[in-house]
Enzyme design. Structure first.
Site, PDB file in Angstrom:
ATOM      1  N   ASP A  11     -17.115  19.362  -0.617  1.00  0.00           N
ATOM      2  CA  ASP A  11     -17.582  19.818   1.259  1.00  0.00           C
ATOM      3  C   ASP A  11     -18.238  18.488   2.095  1.00  0.00           C
ATOM      4  OD1 ASP A  11     -18.398  21.803   2.680  1.00  0.00           O
ATOM      5  OD2 ASP A  11     -20.441  20.972   2.139  1.00  0.00           O
ATOM      6  N   TYR A  43     -18.112  19.185  10.061  1.00  0.00           N
ATOM      7  CA  TYR A  43     -16.954  19.154  10.370  1.00  0.00           C
ATOM      8  C   TYR A  43     -16.084  20.185  11.325  1.00  0.00           C
ATOM      9  CZ  TYR A  43     -15.341  16.403   5.668  1.00  0.00           C
ATOM     10  OH  TYR A  43     -15.247  15.987   4.775  1.00  0.00           O
ATOM     11  N   CYS A  74     -15.740  24.075   1.357  1.00  0.00           N
ATOM     12  CA  CYS A  74     -16.078  23.866   3.134  1.00  0.00           C
ATOM     13  C   CYS A  74     -15.365  25.163   3.623  1.00  0.00           C
ATOM     14  CB  CYS A  74     -15.828  22.588   3.131  1.00  0.00           C
ATOM     15  SG  CYS A  74     -16.065  22.592   5.214  1.00  0.00           S
ATOM     16  N   CYS A 183     -19.993  29.482   6.754  1.00  0.00           N
ATOM     17  CA  CYS A 183     -19.656  27.954   6.706  1.00  0.00           C
ATOM     18  C   CYS A 183     -21.096  27.799   4.722  1.00  0.00           C
ATOM     19  CB  CYS A 183     -21.067  27.549   7.275  1.00  0.00           C
ATOM     20  SG  CYS A 183     -21.619  25.925   6.676  1.00  0.00           S
ATOM     21  N   HIS A 185     -22.528  25.609   2.963  1.00  0.00           N
ATOM     22  CA  HIS A 185     -23.882  25.136   3.897  1.00  0.00           C
ATOM     23  C   HIS A 185     -25.106  26.579   3.966  1.00  0.00           C
ATOM     24  CE1 HIS A 185     -22.596  21.328   4.729  1.00  0.00           C
ATOM     25  NE2 HIS A 185     -23.797  20.841   4.604  1.00  0.00           N
TER      26      HIS A 185
END
Length: 258
Positions: A11, A43, A74, A183, A185
């Site tokens: 990731d 990114y 990712c 995402c 995250h």
């Protein structure tokens, strides 16, 4: 078929550990190598060419460590680079993209929200997927600043709360009944997101679906591990403290420049 080589996961930073966790829970006997390219996060603000180049660099690191399958944990890397990776390397890949399909198919209001990076929302793959659900209104929101706050260890900061409220309130007013987290995250933000969203709005991320697809590939093409040496290995190319914290200090984190 037995294959004791590890599964590689990469990731742009620590967020993909949400995907890694789902894989580890489903496949506890598999050894995993996780690569956090935190030095280059996020990114989502980079060009497609930059994302492809960084993704190839990550893949080559994992292949040097004999990975039998690589999970692109990712959304931005998947939606911008998965085709190039599959063309360039002779190893199976599992990608991750926003779970639009289950949200659109189950929505009662026919309005869903997607919180994702700019790189994901602008990608050709995302837009092709979104076009398949023309009877559903998709409220897109770029999560400016969220990844960087997570990478900096500011998960519960006032700034994070303020950003989330500003991104989610228009979706609530638009009558969404599903929020798709686009995402890897963002699952770490679910406790805070739930405080903002009304109870009837369901939150969807891709972790379990990616884990199931990984298992299917191991069964059909790659082979499962029968080794008892399956402790995960974590690499990061910046300060390891945030990754160690996300992992609740259960595993060592190796800092390595790559």
């Amino acid at each position: 078929m037995i294959n004791n080589n590890p599964i590689g996961v990469f990731d742009s930073g620590i967020g993909g550990t949400s995907i890694w966790s789902a894989i580890h829970d489903l496949l506890p006997n598999e050894k995993t190598i996780y690569l956090a390219d935190s030095k280059n996060a996020p990114y989502g603000q980079k060009s497609k060419d930059e994302i492809v180049d960084l993704s190839k660099k990550n893949v080559e690191f994992l292949l040097e460590n004999n990975c039998k399958l690589i999970v692109v944990a990712c959304n931005t890397a998947t939606t911008n680079a998965i085709f190039e990776l599959r063309e360039a390397y002779d190893v199976p890949f599992v990608g991750i993209e926003p779970a639009i399909k289950p949200a659109a198919n189950n929505s009662q209001t026919q309005v869903i929200g997607i919180l994702a990076t700019k790189g994901t929302l602008n990608s050709e793959l995302f837009n092709k997927t979104a076009e398949m659900f023309q009877h559903t209104t998709i409220i897109e929101q770029v999560g400016h600043g969220l990844v960087q706050l997570i990478e900096d260890g500011n998960l519960y900061s006032p700034e994070m709360t303020q950003l989330l409220e500003s991104y989610l309130q228009p979706m609530i007013e638009a009558n969404i009944d599903y929020l798709v987290l686009g995402c890897s995250h963002y699952p770490y933000l679910i406790p805070q997101i739930k405080k903002i969203l009304p109870d009837h709005i369901k939150i969807i991320d891709s972790g379990e679906a990616v884990a199931r697809q990984t298992k299917n590939l191991l069964r059909d093409k790659v082979g499962f591990s029968d080794s008892t040496e399956n402790d995960p290995v974590f690499y990061v190319n910046s300060n390891p403290k945030v990754l160690e914290s996300i992992l609740e200090h259960k595993y060592p984190v190796i800092r390595k420049d790559f």
